[in-house]
Motif scaffolding. Structure first.
Motif, PDB file in Angstrom:
ATOM      1  N   ARG A   3       0.841  -1.215   0.000  1.00  0.00           N
ATOM      2  CA  ARG A   3       0.000   0.000   0.000  1.00  0.00           C
ATOM      3  C   ARG A   3       0.867   1.252   0.000  1.00  0.00           C
ATOM      4  NH1 ARG A   3      -4.875   0.746   3.793  1.00  0.00           N
ATOM      5  NH2 ARG A   3      -4.329  -1.342   4.420  1.00  0.00           N
ATOM      6  N   GLY A 113      -7.868   5.811  12.520  1.00  0.00           N
ATOM      7  CA  GLY A 113      -9.247   5.464  12.175  1.00  0.00           C
ATOM      8  C   GLY A 113      -9.624   6.088  10.824  1.00  0.00           C
ATOM      9  N   TYR A 117     -13.100   9.118  13.635  1.00  0.00           N
ATOM     10  CA  TYR A 117     -13.877   9.000  14.874  1.00  0.00           C
ATOM     11  C   TYR A 117     -13.015   9.187  16.121  1.00  0.00           C
ATOM     12  CZ  TYR A 117     -17.715   7.205  11.971  1.00  0.00           C
ATOM     13  OH  TYR A 117     -18.699   7.042  11.005  1.00  0.00           O
ATOM     14  N   SER A 166      -0.240  -4.605   8.853  1.00  0.00           N
ATOM     15  CA  SER A 166       0.980  -4.472   8.053  1.00  0.00           C
ATOM     16  C   SER A 166       1.545  -3.065   8.020  1.00  0.00           C
ATOM     17  CB  SER A 166       0.692  -4.915   6.616  1.00  0.00           C
ATOM     18  OG  SER A 166      -0.407  -4.168   6.129  1.00  0.00           O
ATOM     19  N   VAL A 233      -9.858   1.552  26.677  1.00  0.00           N
ATOM     20  CA  VAL A 233      -8.887   0.511  27.013  1.00  0.00           C
ATOM     21  C   VAL A 233      -7.528   1.181  27.196  1.00  0.00           C
ATOM     22  CG1 VAL A 233      -7.745  -1.604  26.264  1.00  0.00           C
ATOM     23  CG2 VAL A 233     -10.170  -1.209  25.695  1.00  0.00           C
ATOM     24  N   TYR A 463     -15.710  -4.601   7.246  1.00  0.00           N
ATOM     25  CA  TYR A 463     -14.732  -4.640   8.331  1.00  0.00           C
ATOM     26  C   TYR A 463     -14.758  -3.311   9.080  1.00  0.00           C
ATOM     27  CZ  TYR A 463     -10.118  -5.302  10.573  1.00  0.00           C
ATOM     28  OH  TYR A 463      -9.082  -5.416  11.477  1.00  0.00           O
TER      29      TYR A 463
HETATM   30  C1  FAD Z   1      -2.271   3.182   6.671  1.00  0.00           C
HETATM   31  C2  FAD Z   1      -3.191   2.198   7.369  1.00  0.00           C
HETATM   32  C3  FAD Z   1      -2.919   0.843   7.328  1.00  0.00           C
HETATM   33  C4  FAD Z   1      -3.752  -0.077   7.979  1.00  0.00           C
HETATM   34  N1  FAD Z   1      -3.435  -1.414   7.945  1.00  0.00           N
HETATM   35  C5  FAD Z   1      -4.249  -2.301   8.583  1.00  0.00           C
HETATM   36  C6  FAD Z   1      -3.937  -3.699   8.595  1.00  0.00           C
HETATM   37  O1  FAD Z   1      -2.946  -4.145   8.037  1.00  0.00           O
HETATM   38  N2  FAD Z   1      -4.790  -4.550   9.261  1.00  0.00           N
HETATM   39  C7  FAD Z   1      -5.929  -4.094   9.914  1.00  0.00           C
HETATM   40  O2  FAD Z   1      -6.647  -4.892  10.519  1.00  0.00           O
HETATM   41  N3  FAD Z   1      -6.242  -2.752   9.925  1.00  0.00           N
HETATM   42  C8  FAD Z   1      -5.437  -1.882   9.267  1.00  0.00           C
HETATM   43  N4  FAD Z   1      -5.766  -0.553   9.263  1.00  0.00           N
HETATM   44  C9  FAD Z   1      -7.027  -0.120   9.893  1.00  0.00           C
HETATM   45  C10 FAD Z   1      -6.801   0.115  11.382  1.00  0.00           C
HETATM   46  O3  FAD Z   1      -6.799  -1.127  12.038  1.00  0.00           O
HETATM   47  C11 FAD Z   1      -7.959   0.960  11.938  1.00  0.00           C
HETATM   48  O4  FAD Z   1      -7.991   2.196  11.272  1.00  0.00           O
HETATM   49  C12 FAD Z   1      -7.803   1.131  13.443  1.00  0.00           C
HETATM   50  O5  FAD Z   1      -9.046   1.476  14.000  1.00  0.00           O
HETATM   51  C13 FAD Z   1      -6.749   2.174  13.765  1.00  0.00           C
HETATM   52  O6  FAD Z   1      -6.488   2.180  15.149  1.00  0.00           O
HETATM   53  P1  FAD Z   1      -5.786   3.473  15.783  1.00  0.00           P
HETATM   54  O7  FAD Z   1      -5.687   3.233  17.240  1.00  0.00           O
HETATM   55  O8  FAD Z   1      -4.565   3.803  15.025  1.00  0.00           O
HETATM   56  O9  FAD Z   1      -6.821   4.609  15.407  1.00  0.00           O
HETATM   57  P2  FAD Z   1      -7.662   5.675  16.252  1.00  0.00           P
HETATM   58  O10 FAD Z   1      -8.130   6.644  15.225  1.00  0.00           O
HETATM   59  O11 FAD Z   1      -6.905   6.176  17.417  1.00  0.00           O
HETATM   60  O12 FAD Z   1      -8.904   4.793  16.794  1.00  0.00           O
HETATM   61  C14 FAD Z   1      -9.839   4.192  15.930  1.00  0.00           C
HETATM   62  C15 FAD Z   1     -11.169   4.053  16.723  1.00  0.00           C
HETATM   63  O13 FAD Z   1     -10.941   3.296  17.911  1.00  0.00           O
HETATM   64  C16 FAD Z   1     -11.206   4.105  19.080  1.00  0.00           C
HETATM   65  N5  FAD Z   1     -10.144   3.813  20.036  1.00  0.00           N
HETATM   66  C17 FAD Z   1      -8.808   3.974  19.814  1.00  0.00           C
HETATM   67  N6  FAD Z   1      -8.116   3.602  20.893  1.00  0.00           N
HETATM   68  C18 FAD Z   1      -9.031   3.195  21.823  1.00  0.00           C
HETATM   69  C19 FAD Z   1      -8.924   2.701  23.161  1.00  0.00           C
HETATM   70  N7  FAD Z   1      -7.737   2.538  23.719  1.00  0.00           N
HETATM   71  N8  FAD Z   1     -10.071   2.392  23.825  1.00  0.00           N
HETATM   72  C20 FAD Z   1     -11.286   2.531  23.214  1.00  0.00           C
HETATM   73  N9  FAD Z   1     -11.456   2.997  21.944  1.00  0.00           N
HETATM   74  C21 FAD Z   1     -10.331   3.322  21.265  1.00  0.00           C
HETATM   75  C22 FAD Z   1     -11.195   5.553  18.608  1.00  0.00           C
HETATM   76  O14 FAD Z   1     -11.981   6.392  19.409  1.00  0.00           O
HETATM   77  C23 FAD Z   1     -11.739   5.403  17.186  1.00  0.00           C
HETATM   78  O15 FAD Z   1     -13.160   5.316  17.213  1.00  0.00           O
HETATM   79  C24 FAD Z   1      -4.912   0.385   8.655  1.00  0.00           C
HETATM   80  C25 FAD Z   1      -5.193   1.756   8.720  1.00  0.00           C
HETATM   81  C26 FAD Z   1      -4.348   2.664   8.074  1.00  0.00           C
HETATM   82  C27 FAD Z   1      -4.687   4.133   8.121  1.00  0.00           C
END
Ligand code: FAD
Length: 508
Positions: A3, A113, A117, A166, A233, A463
């Motif tokens: 990607r 996210g 969100y 990844s 969490v 998903y």
């Molecule tokens: C470049 C890129 C690559 C990705 N690659 C993959 C991949 O290989 N496999 C896969 O499965 N997904 C992948 N994703 C998707 C990713 O798993 C989701 O976007 C995930 O929700 C991101 O988590 P975050 O903590 O970084 O995001 P955040 O934006 O911080 O959180 C996402 C959501 O979860 C909530 N949240 C975050 N932390 C907590 C907490 N501790 N307790 C309760 N709620 C919480 C937030 O409020 C929000 O609603 C990818 C996303 C991107 C942008």
């Protein structure tokens, strides 16, 4: 070309206005915070005195840098404050403050996210500094703010791993809560399948530890129920696995051989052992060039282990790839390959410490397939890609094989309902930061439209971690038959609906 490399070589990017929904906490605007907190400095000062972390308000240093999420389509959203927590007590105090001031509040781990969100015009509860990583016998205890790069680096250095995504800059928080798809999930299950326990701060400020015995209903919901729904969490405990070298076969096929290659790829799991995972990535760019079809395979083992399975695949497809590379590397190197030339500190998003990773804007959606798409469906899919290219769009579809250890759990044993699926697909396009919002809005419409085009062959599921604000029946798409039980958990642990996002779980 994964990607990021596809991104690197690809075209311009932009930013986009707040997604639909709007009435919830996440990125929607709840009671404009500023007017109701006129004696601002006073009350914010009071909050700051209670914290070991910091409160960042508009105009303060780092506020502009730290208010932003990875997807620049949400850069227009200005939180009334970003609270950088360094302890569970900080989370408790800030939740109490938000309740008392009737302010929206959203937790943020990695800020990746898709629909923004984890930003809001209320308070962002930034957990990014709560990122400790401790390895124990067969376990890893990880702060919710940790990024995958640090986890792969530190666990890999001790010869263990957890199955996760990844892209290195993603946060463990949102990824785990939504499921967690990655290159070793057929061998070890989803990220959430390896979760043993979680420490959670509830809406009412109580801190609880949940696992299979304690608060088991909440523990069930945290495994696939999506982030931002049930509580904050602060710490995860995972089961680890011992790492081994990984062999990668990377290849490109002529797009004219699309249906033959895709038919063989879809049939592959019938003979593929669980320690082998494969992706199919059709990608399209400007109409001047032919779309590409990439097949990537990751085998926990050697080239000798992988070759017979590769030969079988080519035989089934009956075509020869345009290009193939085969390499065996240490597990840690493969997991960190998304960092490219960057060292660990630099392999973070700009604004996160010494991070040098640029942010971008993107639009995405997803589907699951329980059965192989038949020939007629593959022809529809191929034509949809060509039509999108003719319309001047560019993008990719990231198709990840499933089954394997993912199916060792039933659809109702965790909140992740998409068990038994043959593969998932992510429809994805991206834009350079700063491009007009309406351009990414328009892209969100056409990536979402693939769900309609392919609906005759999909499960209808989507998903939650590739969250798409345009999916109207999201409750069914993300959670299927598990939704009523999720609502029950919501009603038990967040009865006053403090944690509210546009596509959130509503209390019963
Ligand atoms: C470049 C890129 C690559 C990705 N690659 C993959 C991949 O290989 N496999 C896969 O499965 N997904 C992948 N994703 C998707 C990713 O798993 C989701 O976007 C995930 O929700 C991101 O988590 P975050 O903590 O970084 O995001 P955040 O934006 O911080 O959180 C996402 C959501 O979860 C909530 N949240 C975050 N932390 C907590 C907490 N501790 N307790 C309760 N709620 C919480 C937030 O409020 C929000 O609603 C990818 C996303 C991107 C942008």
């Amino acid at each position: 070309m994964d990607r990021r490399k596809f991104l690197a070589v690809s075209l311009t990017t932009t930013a986009l206005s707040a997604c639909g929904g709007g009435s919830g906490g996440g990125n929607g605007s709840i009671a404009s915070s500023s007017s109701s907190v006129s004696s601002e400095n006073g009350i914010w000062g009071q909050l700051a005195t209670q914290l070991s972390g910091t409160v960042l308000r508009p105009g303060q240093n780092d506020y502009e840098l730290l208010r932003r999420v990875y997807n620049t389509r949400y850069d227009h959203i200005k939180p009334v404050a970003v609270v950088r927590c360094t302890s569970v007590q900080d989370v408790q105090a800030t939740l109490a403050f938000a309740r008392s001031q009737k302010l929206a509040i959203v937790p943020r781990s990695g800020g990746h996210g898709y629909a923004g969100y984890s930003t809001t015009e209320g308070i962002v509860l930034d957990l990014g500094q709560m990122k400790s990583i401790q390895v124990g016998p067969g376990t890893a205890t990880i702060g919710a703010g940790a990024r995958l790069v640090d986890i792969y680096d530190q666990l890999g250095a001790q010869g263990v791993g957890i199955p996760a995504g990844s892209c290195p800059t993603v946060g463990i928080g949102g990824l785990t809560l939504g499921g967690g798809i990655g290159i070793v999930d057929r061998a070890y299950g989803l990220t959430c399948d390896n979760l043993l326990a979680a420490e959670v701060v509830l809406a009412d400020g109580r801190v609880i530890e949940c696992d299979a015995q304690n608060h088991a209903d909440l523990f069930w919901a945290l495994r696939g129920g999506g982030g931002g729904n049930f509580g904050v969490v602060t710490r995860f405990t995972f089961k680890t696995h011992t790492t081994a070298d990984i062999t990668t076969f990377d290849s490109y096929f002529d797009f004219n051989d699309f249906t033959r290659v895709m038919s063989a790829w879809q049939a592959w799991p019938e003979t593929l052992p669980n320690h082998i995972w494969a992706q199919a990535i059709p990608g399209w760019n400007s109409p001047s060039s032919s779309p590409a079809l990439q097949i990537r395979v990751f085998c926990i083992g050697s080239i000798a282990d992988m070759t017979p399975h590769w030969q079988h695949f080519l035989q089934q497809a009956g075509v020869t790839p345009l290009w193939v590379s085969q390499v065996t590397e240490p597990y840690r190197s493969v997991m960190l390959s998304g960092c490219g030339e960057l060292n660990i500190p630099a392999c973070h998003v700009q604004g996160d410490g010494q991070g040098q990773y640029p942010r971008n804007a993107f639009a995405a959606s997803s589907d699951f397939f329980a059965k192989p798409i038949p020939e007629e469906g593959l022809l529809v899919l191929k034509q949809a890609i060509l039509d999108s290219q003719l319309a001047g769009n560019y993008g990719m579809m990231i198709m990840d094989l499933m089954h394997g250890a993912i199916d060792e759990l039933a659809a109702d044993e965790t909140a992740f309902v998409h068990r038994g699926a043959l593969f998932s697909v992510e429809y994805y396009t991206w834009f350079r930061a700063g491009t007009a919002n309406n351009q990414v809005d328009a892209a969100q419409v056409w990536v979402n439209s693939f769900r309609q085009t392919l609906s005759p062959w999909t499960t209808g599921g989507a998903y939650v971690n590739y969250i798409d604000p345009l999916i109207s029946n999201y409750e069914v798409a993300y959670y299927g038959a598990n939704y009523p039980r999720l609502q029950q958990v919501k009603a038990t642990y967040d009865p006053d609906w403090l944690f509210k996002i546009p596509q959130g779980v509503k209390p019963l």
